[in-house]
Design an enzyme around this catalytic site. Structure first.
Site, short mmCIF file in Angstrom:
data_model
loop_
_atom_site.label_atom_id
_atom_site.label_comp_id
_atom_site.label_asym_id
_atom_site.label_seq_id
_atom_site.Cartn_x
_atom_site.Cartn_y
_atom_site.Cartn_z
N ARG A 166 3.24 11.30 3.42
CA ARG A 166 3.73 9.98 4.26
C ARG A 166 5.15 10.40 4.27
O ARG A 166 6.06 10.16 3.27
CB ARG A 166 3.20 8.84 3.59
CG ARG A 166 3.81 7.68 4.30
CD ARG A 166 3.60 6.10 3.85
NE ARG A 166 4.14 5.23 4.67
CZ ARG A 166 4.89 4.20 3.77
NH1 ARG A 166 4.81 4.05 2.66
NH2 ARG A 166 5.46 3.48 4.81
N HIS A 179 11.04 2.95 9.00
CA HIS A 179 11.35 2.66 7.53
C HIS A 179 12.66 2.19 7.42
O HIS A 179 13.57 2.69 6.70
CB HIS A 179 10.89 3.84 6.62
CG HIS A 179 10.75 3.67 5.02
ND1 HIS A 179 9.60 4.00 4.66
CD2 HIS A 179 11.54 2.96 4.17
CE1 HIS A 179 9.43 3.48 3.38
NE2 HIS A 179 10.59 3.02 3.16
N GLU A 222 6.95 -2.07 5.34
CA GLU A 222 7.49 -3.35 4.38
C GLU A 222 8.01 -4.36 5.37
O GLU A 222 9.59 -4.62 5.00
CB GLU A 222 7.91 -3.03 3.25
CG GLU A 222 7.41 -2.33 2.32
CD GLU A 222 7.88 -2.24 0.96
OE1 GLU A 222 8.88 -2.48 0.64
OE2 GLU A 222 7.20 -1.53 0.09
N ASN A 282 1.57 -1.55 0.23
CA ASN A 282 2.58 -1.00 -0.89
C ASN A 282 2.47 -1.77 -2.09
O ASN A 282 2.74 -3.15 -1.75
CB ASN A 282 3.80 -0.99 -0.41
CG ASN A 282 4.08 0.08 0.87
OD1 ASN A 282 3.11 0.66 1.22
ND2 ASN A 282 5.21 0.27 1.28
N TYR A 285 3.40 -2.49 -6.22
CA TYR A 285 4.12 -2.01 -7.66
C TYR A 285 3.73 -2.89 -8.64
O TYR A 285 3.72 -2.28 -9.95
CB TYR A 285 5.54 -1.76 -7.47
CG TYR A 285 5.89 -0.68 -6.30
CD1 TYR A 285 5.99 -1.00 -4.89
CD2 TYR A 285 6.29 0.43 -6.59
CE1 TYR A 285 6.33 0.16 -4.09
CE2 TYR A 285 6.73 1.51 -6.06
CZ TYR A 285 6.59 1.08 -4.61
OH TYR A 285 7.10 2.21 -3.75
N GLU A 289 1.80 3.27 -0.79
CA GLU A 289 2.84 3.50 -1.71
C GLU A 289 2.50 2.78 -3.01
O GLU A 289 2.12 1.60 -3.04
CB GLU A 289 4.18 2.78 -1.36
CG GLU A 289 5.01 3.42 -0.69
CD GLU A 289 6.46 2.78 -0.39
OE1 GLU A 289 7.15 2.19 -1.35
OE2 GLU A 289 6.88 2.82 0.65
C1 NOJ Z 1 9.34 0.32 -1.07
C2 NOJ Z 1 10.02 0.91 -0.07
O1 NOJ Z 1 9.10 1.04 1.02
C3 NOJ Z 1 10.68 2.21 -0.59
O2 NOJ Z 1 11.48 2.57 0.28
C4 NOJ Z 1 11.44 1.89 -1.85
O3 NOJ Z 1 11.98 3.03 -2.42
C5 NOJ Z 1 10.17 1.76 -3.10
N1 NOJ Z 1 9.50 0.48 -2.65
C6 NOJ Z 1 10.65 1.48 -4.40
O4 NOJ Z 1 11.40 0.21 -4.51
#
Ligand code: NOJ
Length: 502
Positions: free
Chosen positions: A82, A127, A172, A334, A336, A402
């Site tokens: 990606r 992005h 995002e 995405n 985390y 992500e």
């Molecule tokens: C999401 C973002 O899309 C990416 O650009 C960023 O580096 C990562 N999160 C980590 O924060």
């Protein structure tokens, strides 16, 4: 099944395994071969914006070293990559009738090199690195951007769509809207008046941020959704039958867990938070076509209390709702981290983090932390979020576009053990991917792919190079920007080769 217990099992045979990056974070070559300035070039070149006073001028130098990137991906055994296109490299004036041949040639070489190595490109159009010239003409705050984005998308489908079969329109939008046009930490650095008040920001008064009395973050969410929809329709009408690809958007979301699951107020707070974060963009595209009902009513009420004659959240017309609804071929996610939620009350008011949200977000103090302040390691949150998306939005095909873990960078460290033995990241990847597998085999989630963020250490926006997400270490002091695999690269490779867990 105990959530901590890992399961064995496999993903689909055609599962996409990849790594992800973004143009401004890795390419460098910021003013080479006809590329114009983007809002991020401008922002990072402005004093005081980036924690370590760095920028993406050279970054990983992938503009010159893309073949090295492809080789390390080949070694990883990924079948997809990606990447994002730099709009200002392709269309320096923002006008699709004046493309930059060198920019087109760069992406052609990269895409061809990927395909020669059996790696399928998954391409993000935007992005966050909006051409500065478009920003100066109103950017996302003007309706004109919708047509500009449509032209840009059309240009890219035409130039690369014979080989690119997986497209992401916008990365995002939630983060872009809130950090770029609300909190002001990201380009173009606009801070909403209400954010400033909420955060009691003195630097706002010192004019480090561009003040915004109009709540730009809501305005830009509207144009981003319309631009996304325009690009999807463009593909659907003019390219799909010839090119046979898929187009969607990548939405970020934390999982929101009620602080006390037996307290209905906490349960409601978690849903309210999800509605106003993930739902803000997911509901229009994957749901009813409009912003979530709760969000509309809540912001309308707040606006009324402020004496405004209409809501700060803009409205979509019936026609726009129809136009946006259903503009996806899969759900790009995405993810985390996770937060606990509780309703705002007189005891927790100090922790309020969002001007329009009466929900308090807290970590559990027992959760492990990664190298970014916001990143708590909560693998089971991914499974719950996947299940929630599946249930709420009609079991769409989902691709995790992500997921990854950061380490705080020690500026004195070299490529010795400290930077390469990333045990925490190894465990993060194993446990999150295992939770994703549980979502597939135990909850029936239709998961089609997983992209680890990130292939390389890179420019982590406001944090500069102080936080590292790479499964490959990059030595930014070395003019060659040498890439060295971390232990996590081997761990990820093992999962890919097994297509899951033994
Ligand atoms: C999401 C973002 O899309 C990416 O650009 C960023 O580096 C990562 N999160 C980590 O924060």
């Amino acid at each position: 099944m105990d959530e901590k217990e890992a399961i064995s099992g496999h993903f689909r045979d055609d599962f996409l395994w990849g790594t992800a990056t973004a143009s401004y974070q890795i390419e460098g070559g910021w003013n080479e071969d006809g590329k114009s300035q983007s809002v991020w070039d401008k922002h990072a070149h402005t004093e005081g914006k980036i924690d370590d006073q760095t920028n993406g001028d050279i970054a990983c130098d992938s503009y010159h070293k893309y073949k090295d990137d492809v080789q390390i991906m080949k070694n990883l055994k990924v079948n997809s990559y990606r990447l994002s296109l730099s709009w200002s490299r392709l269309l320096p004036t923002g006008d699709s009738s004046a493309p930059n041949a060198a920019g087109v040639a760069y992406y052609n070489k990269l895409i061809d090199n990927l395909l020669e190595n059996n790696i399928k490109p998954c391409v993000t159009l935007y992005h966050w690195d909006l051409p500065q010239c478009l920003h100066e003409n109103g950017g996302w705050q003007s309706d004109d951007i919708v047509e500009k984005f449509k032209e840009y998308a059309n240009f890219c489908f035409n130039a690369f769509g014979d080989r690119v079969k997986l497209w992401i329109t916008i990365n995002e939008p939630h983060v872009n809207a809130t950090l770029g046009y609300g909190l002001g930490h990201h380009a173009p650095g606009i801070m909403g008046r209400k954010y400033a008040v909420c955060f009691r920001r003195l630097d706002y008064l010192k004019n480090i941020y561009i003040p915004d009395p109009m709540n730009a973050c809501y305005m830009v969410s509207r144009t981003m959704l319309l631009a996304h929809a325009a690009a999807w329709h463009e593909y659907d009408t003019n390219y799909r039958s010839k090119q046979n690809g898929m187009v969607s958007i990548s939405l970020n979301s934390d999982w929101a867990e009620p602080k006390d699951a037996s307290n209905p107020k906490d349960a409601a707070a978690a849903i309210e938070y999800l509605q106003c974060s993930l739902g803000w963009f997911a509901n229009p595209i994957f749901g009813s076509g409009d912003f979530p009902v709760y969000m509309r009513e809540h912001i309308a009420q707040k606006s009324k209390e402020e004496g405004l004659s209409k809501s700060r959240l803009p409205e979509f017309s019936e026609e726009e709702i129809k136009y946006i609804k259903g503009t996806y071929d899969f759900f790009g996610l995405n993810h985390y981290t996770t937060r606990l939620c509780e309703q705002l009350n007189e005891h927790n008011e100090m922790h309020k983090f969002h001007p329009d949200l009466d929900v308090i977000l807290l970590p559990d103090p027992t959760w492990d932390r990664a190298g970014s302040l916001w990143l708590y390691i909560v693998p089971w949150g991914l499974r719950r979020l996947l299940k929630y998306i599946s249930k709420t939005y009609g079991n769409p095909k989902i691709i995790i576009t992500e997921n990854g873990c950061s380490t705080k960078h020690d500026p004195n460290a070299t490529s010795g053990l400290a930077v390469l033995e990333d045990t925490q990241r190894c465990n993060y990847l194993k446990s999150y991917i295992n939770e994703a597998l549980k979502a597939v085999v135990q909850d029936g989630v239709d998961l089609r792919g997983y992209f680890a963020w990130s292939l390389l250490d890179n420019f982590e926006w406001k944090a500069g190079y102080t936080e590292r997400f790479g499964i490959h270490y990059v030595d930014f002091k070395d003019p060659e920007r040498k890439r060295t695999p971390r232990k996590s690269a081997a761990v990820f490779r093992e999962i890919i080769v097994e297509n899951g867990f033994k």
